[in-house]
Design an enzyme around this catalytic site. Structure first.
Site, PDB file in Angstrom:
ATOM      1  N   MET A  24      27.192   8.493  -0.495  1.00 24.20           N
ATOM      2  CA  MET A  24      28.252   9.297  -1.123  1.00 24.20           C
ATOM      3  C   MET A  24      27.651  10.651  -1.493  1.00 24.20           C
ATOM      4  O   MET A  24      26.671  10.698  -2.221  1.00 24.20           O
ATOM      5  CB  MET A  24      28.677   8.526  -2.369  1.00 24.20           C
ATOM      6  CG  MET A  24      29.830   9.056  -3.117  1.00 24.20           C
ATOM      7  SD  MET A  24      30.421   7.768  -4.263  1.00 24.20           S
ATOM      8  CE  MET A  24      29.460   8.144  -5.709  1.00 24.20           C
ATOM      9  N   HIS A  25      28.208  11.715  -0.945  1.00 22.28           N
ATOM     10  CA  HIS A  25      27.668  13.030  -1.293  1.00 22.28           C
ATOM     11  C   HIS A  25      28.682  14.159  -1.244  1.00 22.28           C
ATOM     12  O   HIS A  25      28.354  15.301  -1.537  1.00 22.28           O
ATOM     13  CB  HIS A  25      26.502  13.375  -0.363  1.00 22.28           C
ATOM     14  CG  HIS A  25      26.954  13.679   1.035  1.00 22.28           C
ATOM     15  ND1 HIS A  25      27.239  12.701   1.952  1.00 22.28           N
ATOM     16  CD2 HIS A  25      27.198  14.853   1.663  1.00 22.28           C
ATOM     17  CE1 HIS A  25      27.627  13.252   3.078  1.00 22.28           C
ATOM     18  NE2 HIS A  25      27.624  14.554   2.934  1.00 22.28           N
TER      19      HIS A  25
END
Ligand code: UD1
Length: 386
Positions: free
Chosen positions: A223-224
Site C-alpha cells: 500500500m503506497h
C-alpha cells in the site's frame, strides 16, 4: 531493403529510460529482446534516480539482471514539480550528446512524462510501452503522466486491447498503436523459477516463518498510493481493517518508505500486531514474486500487482476505487474493494470461503511481449515513418 528504408548502420541508439521501481521489471525484458534481435538494437540505459534506495532500486537491478545504467541522473525525491523539472533539466544534455533514434519510456511515473516531454520538444521520436491505460481519475498523478505521455508518443505499445479504444477517444491515430502484450509478465515468467520462497524471505528478516503455516495460509499486503497513505484518518482506518483481516489469516506487509514514514509520523505503528503481521521493508523482485505466488490472497493498491496476481492466478483485492487495468477484473483474479471496510472484509471472506476468482491469463501475457516490441520497433525505425 527497399529504397525508402533507413540503412541499419545509421540508426542511432534507443535511449531507454527507467526511474522508479515499477519501471525496472518492464525494461529488463525489453533490453534483452533488443540484444537478441537480429541485428541487435543498440540501447543506452538511463536511470533518472527517482528511486534510489537499495530496496527500491539496486536490489531490483540485480534480481532482474538489468545492466548497470549507462547514465544515472540522480534526481532523487522532491515535489512533483521539482522532481519532474529536475529530470527534464538533466535529461536534455543526454539527448544532445547521444543523438538517439528514439526515446523509449515505460509506465506512468514522473520520469516517464519528464523524458517524453524533453524528447518530443527536441523532435526525437517517443516510444511508450504500456500505453493507453486509463483510470479516468485525474486525481492520480499517474493518470496525468499516462495521458500526456501518450499524447507525445509516436509509437505506442499496449498491454490489453481496451487501451486502443482509450487512445482512439483521445484522437491518437490507430496506425501509431501496436498491441504487443504485457512486458511485465515477461519478467514474471522469467523469474518464477528463481523466486525466493516466502519462508526464506521471512528468515532473511529474522522473522519466524511459522507465521506462514497458518491453516488459511497468508495474505500479502502492499500500500503506497498517496490517496491511501497520506491522510492520517484514511491510513488509520485502513490499518484497522488490515488488523481485522490479520485475525483471520496472517499478513506479510512489504512496506513502501512513504507508508512507513506516514505510519511513524502519525503514531499508528501499534495498529498492527507483530504476532499476526510481518512488516518487511520494500522487497526485491524475487522475494515479491515468491511471496505472491505462495499467498492465499493479495491486498494492494499497486498497479503492477494487479497484473502479476492475474498472471499467477492468485486472488487480488485492490484497495482503490478504480483501475486502469480493467482486464485484471474482467478476465483475471482482481476485485476492486476501494477503502471500504465492509467491502474489504467481504472480499476476504469470499476468498477464504472458496469463492475467490480463478480467472484466466489475458491474451499476449505470454512472456513474449518484449520480442514483439523489438521486432516492430526495428521495422518502424527502419521505415522512418515517424
Ligand atoms: C512512484 C510512482 C508510482 C509507483 C511508485 C512505486 C510517480 C508519480 N509515482 O511513487 O506510480 O507506483 O513509485 O514505488 O512517479 N522514497 C524513498 N526511497 C526511494 C524512493 C522514494 O525513501 O528510493 C520516499 C521519499 O520519501 C519520497 C517518497 O518515497 O518522497 C515518494 O517517492 P516518489 O518517487 O515521489 O513517489 P512514489 O510514491 O514512490
Amino acid at each position: 531493403m527497399t529504397s525508402s528504408q533507413t540503412p541499419a548502420a545509421t540508426i542511432g541508439p534507443v535511449i531507454c529510460v527507467v526511474g522508479a521501481r515499477p519501471n525496472f521489471m518492464k525494461m529488463a525484458p525489453i533490453l534483452r529482446a533488443f540484444a537478441a534481435h537480429e541485428p541487435p538494437i543498440a540501447a543506452l540505459l538511463v536511470h533518472t534516480g527517482q528511486h534510489y534506495d537499495h530496496g527500491m532500486s539496486h536490489q531490483l537491478f540485480e534480481d532482474l539482471r538489468l545492466p548497470t545504467p549507462d547514465i544515472n541522473l540522480e534526481v532523487g525525491s522532491g515535489s512533483h514539480a521539482v522532481q519532474t523539472a529536475e529530470v527534464m533539466r538533466r535529461f536534455e544534455p543526454v539527448i544532445d550528446e547521444h543523438r538517439p533514434s528514439c526515446v523509449l519510456v515505460v509506465g506512468d511515473v514522473n520520469s516517464t512524462l519528464a523524458c517524453a516531454l524533453v524528447a518530443s520538444k527536441k523532435a526525437v521520436p517517443v516510444v511508450h510501452v504500456e500505453a493507453g491505460l486509463r483510470s479516468y481519475d485525474r486525481r492520480m498523478p499517474e493518470e496525468i503522466n499516462r495521458v500526456l505521455t501518450d499524447q507525445l508518443a509516436d509509437r505506442l505499445y499496449t498491454t490489453e486491447r481496451s487501451a486502443a479504444a482509450n487512445l482512439q477517444r483521445e484522437g491518437i491515430a490507430e496506425s501509431r498503436v501496436c498491441f504487443s502484450g504485457n512486458v511485465m509478465i515477461d519478467s514474471l515468467l522469467d523469474s518464477r523459477e528463481r523466486a525466493r520462497s516466502a519462508a526464506d524471505t521471512l528468515r532473511l528478516h529474522e522473522l519466524d516463518p511459522a507465521l506462514l503455516l497458518h491453516p488459511r495460509g497468508y495474505a500479502v499486503v502492499t500500500m503506497h498510493r498517496p490517496s491511501n497513505v497520506d491522510d492520517a484518518a484514511v491510513l488509520g482506518d485502513l490499518l484497522q481493517t488490515l488488523d481485522t483481516v490479520s485475525r483471520q489469516l496472517p499478513l506479510v506487509f512489504a512496506m513502501h518508505p512513504r507508508t512507513r514514514a506516514n505510519i511513524e509520523r502519525h503514531g499508528l505503528r501499534d495498529r498492527l500486531d507483530p504476532s499476526r503481521v510481518a512488516v518487511l521493508p520494500p522487497q526485491g523482485y524475487l522475494e515479491m514474486v515468491g511471496l505472491m505466488a505462495g499467498a492465499t490472497l493479495v491486498l494492494t493498491d499497486s498497479g503492477g500487482l494487479q497484473e502479476e496476481t492475474t498472471a499467477l492466478g492468485v486472488p487480488c483485492l485492490t484497495m482503490r476505487e478504480n483501475t486502469e487495468r480493467p482486464i485484471t477484473v474482467e478476465q483475471g483474479t482482481n476485485t476492486m474493494v476501494g477503502r471500504d471496510r465492509t467491502a474489504i472484509l467481504d472480499g476476504v471472506a469470499d476468498i477464504l470461503g472458496g469463492r475467490g476468482k480463478r480467472g484466466r491469463v489475458p491474451e499476449f501475457w505470454d512472456g513474449h511481449a518484449a520480442p514483439r516490441i523489438a521486432a516492430d520497433l526495428w521495422d518502424w525505425l527502419r521505415a522512418g515513418a515517424h
